[in-house]
Write an enzyme that holds these catalytic residues in place. Structure first.
Site: not given
Ligand code: AMP
Length: 109
Positions: A88, A82, A30, A97, A95
């Protein structure tokens, strides 16, 4: 299913090193880590969220996430997905985490 930044990542359009890469999913760090280990595991197919994803993909991704967790966070880890506004979710491509590398608080948020 709308294209997202994760669609670009699975297609290899961004210079990101994968921690895992197979025919179903990829895993990568991330870019705004919330713990010392913060990895995202995402399907190649752009399901909007876990509700849209099929059982086989969910099973595969959870297995990959658990294996990465075991390897990268020997003291324990948390898997989070999420979902929707209240959950959130900010990227509309399902995805998981993987969080670890420190003791995590509960309850979250
Ligand atoms: P969510 O808020 O559960 O949808 O998680 C999305 C996640 O994607 C967040 O933790 C962001 O920091 C991560 N994220 C968004 N763009 C990128 C990227 N280009 N590379 C890596 N992580 C990303």
């Amino acid at each position: 299913m709308a294209d997202t930044i994760f669609g670009r990542i699975v297609r290899g359009e961004l210079p990101i090193s994968f921690l895992h890469n197979d025919e179903v999913c990829v895993a990568f760090p991330d870019n705004a880590p919330q713990a010392p280990i913060h990895v995202l595991i995402i399907p190649r197919q752009p399901f909007e969220d876990i509700i849209e994803a099929d059982d086989q993909t969910i099973g595969h991704i959870m297995n990959v996430a658990a294996q990465l967790g075991e390897k990268m966070c020997p003291e324990g880890f948390r898997l989070v997905t999420n979902t929707g506004h209240d959950g959130g979710q900010t990227v509309q491509h399902w995805h998981v985490h993987l969080l670890g590398g420190r003791e995590l608080g509960w309850p979250p948020g």
